[in-house]
Design an enzyme around this catalytic site. Structure first.
Site, PDB file in Angstrom:
ATOM      1  N   MET A 315       0.825  -1.212   0.000  1.00 49.84           N
ATOM      2  CA  MET A 315       0.000   0.000   0.000  1.00 49.84           C
ATOM      3  C   MET A 315       0.855   1.255   0.000  1.00 49.84           C
ATOM      4  O   MET A 315       0.640   2.170  -0.805  1.00 49.84           O
ATOM      5  CB  MET A 315      -0.938   0.005   1.213  1.00 49.84           C
ATOM      6  CG  MET A 315      -2.042  -1.030   1.137  1.00 49.84           C
ATOM      7  SD  MET A 315      -3.046  -0.912  -0.366  1.00 49.84           S
ATOM      8  CE  MET A 315      -3.688   0.747  -0.233  1.00 49.84           C
ATOM      9  N   ASP A 334      11.191   3.660   4.960  1.00 49.86           N
ATOM     10  CA  ASP A 334      10.945   2.362   5.582  1.00 49.86           C
ATOM     11  C   ASP A 334      12.234   1.944   6.288  1.00 49.86           C
ATOM     12  O   ASP A 334      13.334   2.296   5.844  1.00 49.86           O
ATOM     13  CB  ASP A 334      10.551   1.318   4.534  1.00 49.86           C
ATOM     14  CG  ASP A 334       9.847   0.113   5.157  1.00 49.86           C
ATOM     15  OD1 ASP A 334       8.638  -0.061   4.904  1.00 49.86           O
ATOM     16  OD2 ASP A 334      10.498  -0.653   5.896  1.00 49.86           O
ATOM     17  N   GLU A 387      -0.839  -2.812  10.886  1.00 53.31           N
ATOM     18  CA  GLU A 387      -2.014  -2.409  11.666  1.00 53.31           C
ATOM     19  C   GLU A 387      -1.821  -2.717  13.160  1.00 53.31           C
ATOM     20  O   GLU A 387      -2.307  -3.733  13.666  1.00 53.31           O
ATOM     21  CB  GLU A 387      -3.264  -3.122  11.135  1.00 53.31           C
ATOM     22  CG  GLU A 387      -3.639  -2.748   9.719  1.00 53.31           C
ATOM     23  CD  GLU A 387      -4.238  -1.346   9.617  1.00 53.31           C
ATOM     24  OE1 GLU A 387      -5.455  -1.227   9.493  1.00 53.31           O
ATOM     25  OE2 GLU A 387      -3.467  -0.361   9.663  1.00 53.31           O
ATOM     26  N   LYS A 392       1.592   2.695  15.778  1.00 50.97           N
ATOM     27  CA  LYS A 392       1.240   3.894  15.012  1.00 50.97           C
ATOM     28  C   LYS A 392       1.278   5.131  15.917  1.00 50.97           C
ATOM     29  O   LYS A 392       1.815   6.180  15.529  1.00 50.97           O
ATOM     30  CB  LYS A 392      -0.148   3.728  14.382  1.00 50.97           C
ATOM     31  CG  LYS A 392      -0.207   2.723  13.237  1.00 50.97           C
ATOM     32  CD  LYS A 392      -1.644   2.578  12.715  1.00 50.97           C
ATOM     33  CE  LYS A 392      -1.770   1.456  11.700  1.00 50.97           C
ATOM     34  NZ  LYS A 392      -1.231   1.806  10.382  1.00 50.97           N
ATOM     35  N   SER A 414      -6.916   0.635   7.455  1.00 47.92           N
ATOM     36  CA  SER A 414      -8.183   0.144   6.918  1.00 47.92           C
ATOM     37  C   SER A 414      -9.104  -0.381   8.009  1.00 47.92           C
ATOM     38  O   SER A 414     -10.255  -0.708   7.727  1.00 47.92           O
ATOM     39  CB  SER A 414      -7.918  -0.978   5.907  1.00 47.92           C
ATOM     40  OG  SER A 414      -7.237  -2.056   6.529  1.00 47.92           O
ATOM     41  N   HIS A 435      -7.714   6.723   3.287  1.00 48.63           N
ATOM     42  CA  HIS A 435      -7.708   5.281   3.058  1.00 48.63           C
ATOM     43  C   HIS A 435      -7.775   4.964   1.572  1.00 48.63           C
ATOM     44  O   HIS A 435      -8.810   5.125   0.934  1.00 48.63           O
ATOM     45  CB  HIS A 435      -8.883   4.623   3.795  1.00 48.63           C
ATOM     46  CG  HIS A 435      -8.940   3.143   3.605  1.00 48.63           C
ATOM     47  ND1 HIS A 435     -10.130   2.455   3.485  1.00 48.63           N
ATOM     48  CD2 HIS A 435      -7.951   2.216   3.506  1.00 48.63           C
ATOM     49  CE1 HIS A 435      -9.863   1.176   3.324  1.00 48.63           C
ATOM     50  NE2 HIS A 435      -8.554   1.004   3.337  1.00 48.63           N
ATOM     51  N   ASN A 438      -6.418  -1.208  -2.661  1.00 42.01           N
ATOM     52  CA  ASN A 438      -5.415  -1.944  -3.423  1.00 42.01           C
ATOM     53  C   ASN A 438      -6.044  -2.593  -4.665  1.00 42.01           C
ATOM     54  O   ASN A 438      -7.102  -3.208  -4.553  1.00 42.01           O
ATOM     55  CB  ASN A 438      -4.804  -3.026  -2.520  1.00 42.01           C
ATOM     56  CG  ASN A 438      -3.626  -3.721  -3.148  1.00 42.01           C
ATOM     57  OD1 ASN A 438      -2.875  -3.144  -3.907  1.00 42.01           O
ATOM     58  ND2 ASN A 438      -3.479  -5.002  -2.831  1.00 42.01           N
ATOM     59  N   GLU A 447     -11.167   6.984   0.723  1.00 44.63           N
ATOM     60  CA  GLU A 447     -12.014   7.386   1.851  1.00 44.63           C
ATOM     61  C   GLU A 447     -11.264   8.410   2.701  1.00 44.63           C
ATOM     62  O   GLU A 447     -10.135   8.153   3.129  1.00 44.63           O
ATOM     63  CB  GLU A 447     -12.388   6.169   2.702  1.00 44.63           C
ATOM     64  CG  GLU A 447     -13.362   5.230   2.022  1.00 44.63           C
ATOM     65  CD  GLU A 447     -13.679   4.005   2.857  1.00 44.63           C
ATOM     66  OE1 GLU A 447     -14.860   3.635   2.945  1.00 44.63           O
ATOM     67  OE2 GLU A 447     -12.744   3.408   3.433  1.00 44.63           O
ATOM     68  N   ASN A 485     -15.063  -1.312   3.596  1.00 40.32           N
ATOM     69  CA  ASN A 485     -14.721  -2.570   4.260  1.00 40.32           C
ATOM     70  C   ASN A 485     -15.846  -3.055   5.166  1.00 40.32           C
ATOM     71  O   ASN A 485     -16.038  -4.266   5.337  1.00 40.32           O
ATOM     72  CB  ASN A 485     -13.431  -2.420   5.061  1.00 40.32           C
ATOM     73  CG  ASN A 485     -12.209  -2.398   4.159  1.00 40.32           C
ATOM     74  OD1 ASN A 485     -12.285  -2.739   2.991  1.00 40.32           O
ATOM     75  ND2 ASN A 485     -11.074  -1.974   4.698  1.00 40.32           N
TER      76      ASN A 485
END
Length: 643
Positions: A315, A334, A387, A392, A414, A435, A438, A447, A485
């Site tokens: 993503m 990263d 996630e 985060k 998500s 959001h 993929n 979103e 989702n």
């Protein structure tokens, strides 16, 4: 002269070389469109030019964002009887035929969007020159509205570039960029903006012959070869729409093969299209798309010039590559250098689809940044790590201290709560969810997830950013699964429950492919990843148990496409495979019912502003069968039987 002619949408000038410059600039529209009034004024201008000594006529646009976006869709959507469509088609057909037969050469000086009726006008001209500006798009997308190019495009485009390439364009609705347009012969020349008018003047007076298809491409427009082309086109259409949900493609082939693109010679075919419920629903989808686009057209807000993406997985890497391609400086961070390398490798084929200069510019804008130097100068920082709420939140506190005070911090989560993620931030009003879906390069919806305490300016800037990169922003309230989702979860879980009951996965997918979905729910689960589907299922399935087949596969580390096996073995499998076994009666209805019920619940909870925006989000976020007009519209009208 324009005042004397009473032209509000056109301006006419005749220079000392006796070249007429007819510029379109519709004053109350963001983009030019060929409404009935605009066409009447065009006829008035042509009448006037008939009384002048003219050596050439150049059509151009007074708007910076494009040439002509097409006809006025509202006029098509207002047709309620077979008689209503004929005058609209007849006026454009006759007017463009007149342009083609003018006693002096004509030229369309094109920039930006040149679509539908706009391209049909250009095709009626003797010559076409394309100005080399960002994002040119030439095409005949009428099929996407369930109609056909009725003002001569179905006749002139095959004659210009050959029927095979022309039908590929018309039946798909695809647009062409500058490189492809020139290679196809769709335009005569591509020029720099600084020499556009000079080039147009020289070309229109050049006396060059009008370009036409040559060799085999020319003969394929004639019988008996024409019949072979039509046969092959029908086979291609059938392979893409085996259930014949969309009548327009077959009708377009019939009109070209039997009537040389002249719909006036086949009123039954045209009336059937104009009054089809599929056409009505596709026009509805067009208007829903325009509503989403409007969220991305926030005025007075600074554009995002630099975006920093943290997390170079599928993503994060996809977001970074897309933003770089859309003209934004993008730094990608990263902790794992190999993931950054993989993201750059994945971006290569996306960039390679563009012309050499565009591709190189995108590569230059995509910058590896493992140390995160871009954080301090970025206008927008998007987090796309794994996630985990605590991870985060820890990251955000480190980021906030380094970011510009007016920069936006966003999560691509998500499944996690935006309200919970913003806990501990010093500037929580600048944080929200953006959001993506993929694959980022193909999925149009984004979103924009907001909750109480996020400033309206932050929401507006996020929507404007989505519009800036060519996506469709949908503001949604923070809730588990947001909109898309949340709707998909019960649908996929119901499909897996069917597997627990002994129904073959491929039969389940076949049922929904026949319904009109672009992908079956079991293949979708394999594509998303079964571990992600399991996590979402536990969060969003309320009191319903998680299907045994899903739990079992996750325990076996069979997670779908990413591991090579899930519900299906993906070693040699193609997407969209259908089962030869019979589909049980009522299966599609059973599967789509929880989908629709969840869409209703999300609307009632105020996750979106209204039912139409719920339909818009689901169509563009899941690919829900567009010809049905959206799940809530389908539920209300029952439009289109389940097959």
């Amino acid at each position: 002269m324009n005042t004397a002619l009473n032209l509000n949408n056109w301006s006419l000038q005749i220079d000392d070389r006796q070249i007429a410059w007819l510029s379109i600039n519709c004053p109350e529209r963001s983009m030019n469109a060929l409404s009935t009034q605009v066409m009447k004024e065009l006829k008035t201008a042509l009448d006037h030019l008939g009384s002048q000594t003219i050596k050439g006529l150049v059509f151009l646009s007074g708007k910076n964002n494009g040439f002509i976006a097409g006809a006025d869709i509202n006029e098509f959507s207002g047709i309620s009887s077979p008689e209503g469509g004929k005058p609209l088609i007849e006026s454009g057909w006759n007017l463009f035929n007149r342009i083609e037969k003018l006693p002096f050469p004509t030229l369309a000086l094109i920039h930006g969007a040149c679509l539908g009726g706009g391209l049909e006008l250009a095709l009626a001209c003797t010559y076409r020159i394309l100005i080399d500006t960002p994002k040119p798009a030439l095409g005949l997308p009428e099929v996407m509205l369930g109609i056909y190019p009725g003002w001569g495009g179905l006749q002139r485009l095959p004659a210009l570039i050959g029927p095979q390439e022309a039908l590929n364009m018309i039946l798909s609705g695809r647009t062409q960029d500058a490189r492809k347009a020139k290679a196809l012969g769709l335009v005569d020349w591509v020029v720099a903006p600084r020499v556009a008018r000079q080039s147009a003047a020289e070309w229109v007076l050049s006396g060059r012959p009008r370009r036409q298809a040559r060799g085999l491409a020319k003969w394929l427009n004639r019988r008996p070869l024409k019949k072979l082309v039509a046969h092959q086109a029908r086979k291609t259409v059938l392979s893409k729409d085996p259930d014949a949900h969309y009548p327009a493609p077959q009708s377009i082939i019939d009109l070209w093969e039997q009537h040389n693109g002249d719909g006036l010679a086949a009123p039954d075919i045209v009336n059937r299209l104009l009054n089809s419920p599929v056409t009505a629903n596709l026009i509805r989808v067009f208007h829903l798309q325009e509503r989403l686009k409007a969220f991305g057209k926030q005025s007075g807000l600074p554009p995002v010039l630099h975006i920093h993406v943290i997390g170079a997985g599928v993503m994060g890497g996809g977001i970074a590559a897309w933003c770089a391609l859309q003209g934004i400086k993008t730094t990608l961070q990263d902790t794992d250098y190999s993931r950054i390398a993989s993201a750059f490798k994945a971006a290569a084929p996306l960039f390679a689809r563009k012309d050499r200069l565009t591709a190189q510019a995108a590569r230059d804008r995509l910058i590896p940044d493992p140390e995160g130097h871009g954080i301090t100068t970025a206008d927008l920082v998007i987090e796309a790590i794994y996630e985990d709420e605590q991870a985060k939140q820890t990251l955000y506190q480190q980021l906030e201290a380094r970011m510009k005070p007016d920069a936006i911090l966003a999560s691509n989560t998500s499944s996690l709560s935006i309200q919970a993620l913003r806990t501990g931030l010093k500037r929580p009003e600048h944080f929200l969810g953006i959001h993506f879906f993929n694959p980022v390069s193909k999925m149009p919806l984004v979103e924009i997830v907001h909750t109480e305490g996020i400033s309206q300016q932050t929401i507006d800037r996020a929507c404007a950013f989505a519009g800036q990169i060519g996506k469709l922003p949908l503001p949604v309230q923070d809730t588990p699964g947001f909109l898309v989702n949340a709707v998909l979860a019960p649908y996929m879980l119901e499909a897996m429950q069917c597997i627990d009951e002994g129904i073959d996965p491929e039969v389940i997918d076949t049922a929904m492919l026949k319904f009109g979905m672009p992908m079956g729910p079991i293949e979708l689960a394999d594509t998303v990843g079964l571990d992600i589907a399991l996590a979402a299922g536990k969060q969003l399935s309320a009191d319903k148990p998680v299907p045994n087949c899903l739990t079992r596969l996750v325990e076996q580390k069979k997670l779908g496409i990413k591991t090579g096996e899930g519900f299906y073995n993906w070693k040699n499998r193609k997407h969209g495979n259908r089962s030869s076994k019979p589909v049980p009666d009522g299966l599609a209805q059973r599967l789509i019912t929880p989908f629709i019920e969840q869409a209703k619940r999300q609307t009632e909870k105020g996750i979106t502003q209204d039912a139409d925006l719920t339909d818009a989000g689901i169509i563009f976020g899941t690919g829900f069968a567009p010809f049905r007009g959206g799940p809530l519209h389908y539920s209300k009208t029952g439009c289109g039987k389940i097959r």
